[in-house]
Design a protein around this motif. Structure first.
Motif, PDB file in Angstrom:
ATOM      1  N   GLY A   1       0.826  -1.209   0.000  1.00  0.00           N
ATOM      2  CA  GLY A   1       0.000   0.000   0.000  1.00  0.00           C
ATOM      3  C   GLY A   1       0.857   1.255   0.000  1.00  0.00           C
ATOM      4  O   GLY A   1       0.558   2.233  -0.685  1.00  0.00           O
ATOM      5  N   LYS A   2       1.945   1.208   0.752  1.00  0.00           N
ATOM      6  CA  LYS A   2       2.853   2.358   0.827  1.00  0.00           C
ATOM      7  C   LYS A   2       3.532   2.601  -0.522  1.00  0.00           C
ATOM      8  O   LYS A   2       3.658   3.743  -0.957  1.00  0.00           O
ATOM      9  CB  LYS A   2       3.898   2.117   1.913  1.00  0.00           C
ATOM     10  CG  LYS A   2       4.760   3.303   2.210  1.00  0.00           C
ATOM     11  CD  LYS A   2       5.694   3.030   3.377  1.00  0.00           C
ATOM     12  CE  LYS A   2       6.546   4.254   3.677  1.00  0.00           C
ATOM     13  NZ  LYS A   2       7.470   4.015   4.781  1.00  0.00           N
ATOM     14  N   GLN A   3       3.960   1.535  -1.185  1.00  0.00           N
ATOM     15  CA  GLN A   3       4.604   1.682  -2.493  1.00  0.00           C
ATOM     16  C   GLN A   3       3.644   2.296  -3.505  1.00  0.00           C
ATOM     17  O   GLN A   3       4.040   3.147  -4.299  1.00  0.00           O
ATOM     18  CB  GLN A   3       5.104   0.332  -3.013  1.00  0.00           C
ATOM     19  CG  GLN A   3       6.390  -0.133  -2.405  1.00  0.00           C
ATOM     20  CD  GLN A   3       6.840  -1.466  -2.992  1.00  0.00           C
ATOM     21  OE1 GLN A   3       6.080  -2.192  -3.611  1.00  0.00           O
ATOM     22  NE2 GLN A   3       8.102  -1.784  -2.781  1.00  0.00           N
ATOM     23  N   ASN A   4       2.400   1.873  -3.492  1.00  0.00           N
ATOM     24  CA  ASN A   4       1.410   2.430  -4.411  1.00  0.00           C
ATOM     25  C   ASN A   4       1.232   3.919  -4.146  1.00  0.00           C
ATOM     26  O   ASN A   4       1.178   4.724  -5.078  1.00  0.00           O
ATOM     27  CB  ASN A   4       0.079   1.692  -4.289  1.00  0.00           C
ATOM     28  CG  ASN A   4      -0.921   2.185  -5.308  1.00  0.00           C
ATOM     29  OD1 ASN A   4      -0.631   2.304  -6.488  1.00  0.00           O
ATOM     30  ND2 ASN A   4      -2.112   2.500  -4.837  1.00  0.00           N
ATOM     31  N   SER A   5       1.167   4.287  -2.895  1.00  0.00           N
ATOM     32  CA  SER A   5       1.013   5.692  -2.523  1.00  0.00           C
ATOM     33  C   SER A   5       2.241   6.508  -2.949  1.00  0.00           C
ATOM     34  O   SER A   5       2.108   7.630  -3.455  1.00  0.00           O
ATOM     35  CB  SER A   5       0.811   5.785  -1.010  1.00  0.00           C
ATOM     36  OG  SER A   5       0.657   7.115  -0.622  1.00  0.00           O
ATOM     37  N   GLN A   6       3.440   5.953  -2.762  1.00  0.00           N
ATOM     38  CA  GLN A   6       4.668   6.636  -3.178  1.00  0.00           C
ATOM     39  C   GLN A   6       4.704   6.818  -4.690  1.00  0.00           C
ATOM     40  O   GLN A   6       5.118   7.875  -5.182  1.00  0.00           O
ATOM     41  CB  GLN A   6       5.905   5.860  -2.724  1.00  0.00           C
ATOM     42  CG  GLN A   6       6.161   5.922  -1.242  1.00  0.00           C
ATOM     43  CD  GLN A   6       7.278   4.990  -0.808  1.00  0.00           C
ATOM     44  OE1 GLN A   6       7.552   3.971  -1.441  1.00  0.00           O
ATOM     45  NE2 GLN A   6       7.929   5.334   0.299  1.00  0.00           N
ATOM     46  N   LEU A   7       4.279   5.815  -5.413  1.00  0.00           N
ATOM     47  CA  LEU A   7       4.226   5.912  -6.872  1.00  0.00           C
ATOM     48  C   LEU A   7       3.267   7.023  -7.303  1.00  0.00           C
ATOM     49  O   LEU A   7       3.591   7.825  -8.183  1.00  0.00           O
ATOM     50  CB  LEU A   7       3.753   4.591  -7.480  1.00  0.00           C
ATOM     51  CG  LEU A   7       4.811   3.563  -7.791  1.00  0.00           C
ATOM     52  CD1 LEU A   7       4.169   2.213  -8.097  1.00  0.00           C
ATOM     53  CD2 LEU A   7       5.686   4.011  -8.947  1.00  0.00           C
ATOM     54  N   LYS A   8       2.117   7.043  -6.686  1.00  0.00           N
ATOM     55  CA  LYS A   8       1.107   8.051  -7.010  1.00  0.00           C
ATOM     56  C   LYS A   8       1.675   9.458  -6.792  1.00  0.00           C
ATOM     57  O   LYS A   8       1.538  10.333  -7.657  1.00  0.00           O
ATOM     58  CB  LYS A   8      -0.114   7.816  -6.111  1.00  0.00           C
ATOM     59  CG  LYS A   8      -1.364   8.488  -6.517  1.00  0.00           C
ATOM     60  CD  LYS A   8      -2.473   8.025  -5.568  1.00  0.00           C
ATOM     61  CE  LYS A   8      -3.816   8.504  -5.985  1.00  0.00           C
ATOM     62  NZ  LYS A   8      -4.869   8.002  -5.103  1.00  0.00           N
TER      63      LYS A   8
ATOM     64  N   GLN B   1      13.652   6.152 -12.407  1.00  0.00           N
ATOM     65  CA  GLN B   1      13.523   5.707 -11.016  1.00  0.00           C
ATOM     66  C   GLN B   1      12.067   5.373 -10.688  1.00  0.00           C
ATOM     67  O   GLN B   1      11.785   4.396  -9.983  1.00  0.00           O
ATOM     68  CB  GLN B   1      14.049   6.781 -10.064  1.00  0.00           C
ATOM     69  CG  GLN B   1      15.553   6.946 -10.116  1.00  0.00           C
ATOM     70  CD  GLN B   1      16.047   8.129  -9.293  1.00  0.00           C
ATOM     71  OE1 GLN B   1      15.265   8.985  -8.881  1.00  0.00           O
ATOM     72  NE2 GLN B   1      17.342   8.156  -9.056  1.00  0.00           N
ATOM     73  N   VAL B   2      11.141   6.168 -11.188  1.00  0.00           N
ATOM     74  CA  VAL B   2       9.716   5.893 -10.978  1.00  0.00           C
ATOM     75  C   VAL B   2       9.354   4.557 -11.629  1.00  0.00           C
ATOM     76  O   VAL B   2       8.612   3.755 -11.058  1.00  0.00           O
ATOM     77  CB  VAL B   2       8.830   7.041 -11.517  1.00  0.00           C
ATOM     78  CG1 VAL B   2       7.357   6.663 -11.491  1.00  0.00           C
ATOM     79  CG2 VAL B   2       9.064   8.317 -10.727  1.00  0.00           C
ATOM     80  N   ASP B   3       9.926   4.305 -12.797  1.00  0.00           N
ATOM     81  CA  ASP B   3       9.688   3.037 -13.491  1.00  0.00           C
ATOM     82  C   ASP B   3      10.233   1.862 -12.678  1.00  0.00           C
ATOM     83  O   ASP B   3       9.591   0.812 -12.592  1.00  0.00           O
ATOM     84  CB  ASP B   3      10.321   3.075 -14.881  1.00  0.00           C
ATOM     85  CG  ASP B   3       9.837   1.946 -15.778  1.00  0.00           C
ATOM     86  OD1 ASP B   3       8.638   1.597 -15.707  1.00  0.00           O
ATOM     87  OD2 ASP B   3      10.656   1.418 -16.541  1.00  0.00           O
ATOM     88  N   VAL B   4      11.386   2.033 -12.060  1.00  0.00           N
ATOM     89  CA  VAL B   4      11.958   0.980 -11.193  1.00  0.00           C
ATOM     90  C   VAL B   4      11.034   0.743  -9.995  1.00  0.00           C
ATOM     91  O   VAL B   4      10.777  -0.409  -9.617  1.00  0.00           O
ATOM     92  CB  VAL B   4      13.390   1.354 -10.732  1.00  0.00           C
ATOM     93  CG1 VAL B   4      13.877   0.456  -9.611  1.00  0.00           C
ATOM     94  CG2 VAL B   4      14.355   1.308 -11.913  1.00  0.00           C
ATOM     95  N   LEU B   5      10.522   1.818  -9.407  1.00  0.00           N
ATOM     96  CA  LEU B   5       9.572   1.685  -8.294  1.00  0.00           C
ATOM     97  C   LEU B   5       8.328   0.913  -8.728  1.00  0.00           C
ATOM     98  O   LEU B   5       7.831   0.069  -7.994  1.00  0.00           O
ATOM     99  CB  LEU B   5       9.136   3.068  -7.795  1.00  0.00           C
ATOM    100  CG  LEU B   5      10.043   3.812  -6.846  1.00  0.00           C
ATOM    101  CD1 LEU B   5       9.496   5.228  -6.585  1.00  0.00           C
ATOM    102  CD2 LEU B   5      10.193   3.074  -5.539  1.00  0.00           C
TER     103      LEU B   5
END
Length: 185
Positions: free
Chosen positions: A97-104, A144-148
């Protein structure tokens, strides 16, 4: 005298036309970065887990029921491994959930930055000599966003695969344990 004025005017025209070509090329590169960012966002949205809260609640309930009602001196090795894997999967739900939020957030911020850079280039604002390095910097940020995103997709697949494999069985076990407990008390 006429020749030198013509030469100066010709040089100015040449200089400005080269600057316009560079400007167009830079704006095209920014458009490509914006498109790539949009593609990343589409994948993130498509892979967002709408039921994350429900999955967290269900896995917590299973673990609590097993913990409270499974009374054994020794535990079957297969069941023990399944429970360990299940617990690891449950712990991955929060980072997911945190990763999705960081991506957003990263996508939104990067979109804002690209828009500002595009505006600067269109208007000739800021340090024109640094536009190239700014574009490269933003390209690296999008990488970097793509790696995330790739890490998010990997963790999501791994976590949900484990959930779908183990949850039905362990949920049923936990409910059976609860029924036995309630019958005996």
């Amino acid at each position: 005298m006429k020749f030198s004025i013509s030469l100066i005017i010709s040089c100015c025209i040449l200089l400005f036309s080269c600057a316009d070509l560079k400007k167009d090329e830079q704006l095209q590169r920014i458009s490509k970065l914006e498109q790539r960012l949009s593609d990343i966002e589409k994948v993130r949205i498509k892979n967002q887990i709408d039921t994350l809260t429900a999955v967290k609640t269900a896995t917590n309930a299973v673990e609590i029921r097993i913990k409270n009602y499974l009374v054994l001196d020794t535990i079957n090795m297969v069941l023990g491994k399944k429970m360990d894997t299940y617990k690891i999967m449950r712990r991955n739900l929060k980072p997911l959930g945190k990763q999705n939020s960081q991506l957003k957030t990263a996508i939104r911020e990067e979109r804002r930055t690209l828009n500002a850079l595009k505006s600067d280039i269109e208007n000739g604002s800021g340090s024109r000599d640094k536009y190239e390095s700014y574009i490269l910097f933003e390209k690296n940020k999008i990488n970097q966003v793509d790696v995330l995103l790739k890490e998010y997709l990997r963790l999501k697949e791994e976590t949900l695969d484990t959930y779908h494999k183990l949850h039905p069985e362990l949920n049923q076990l936990s409910l059976d344990l609860l029924r036995k407990h309630n019958l005996n008390h």
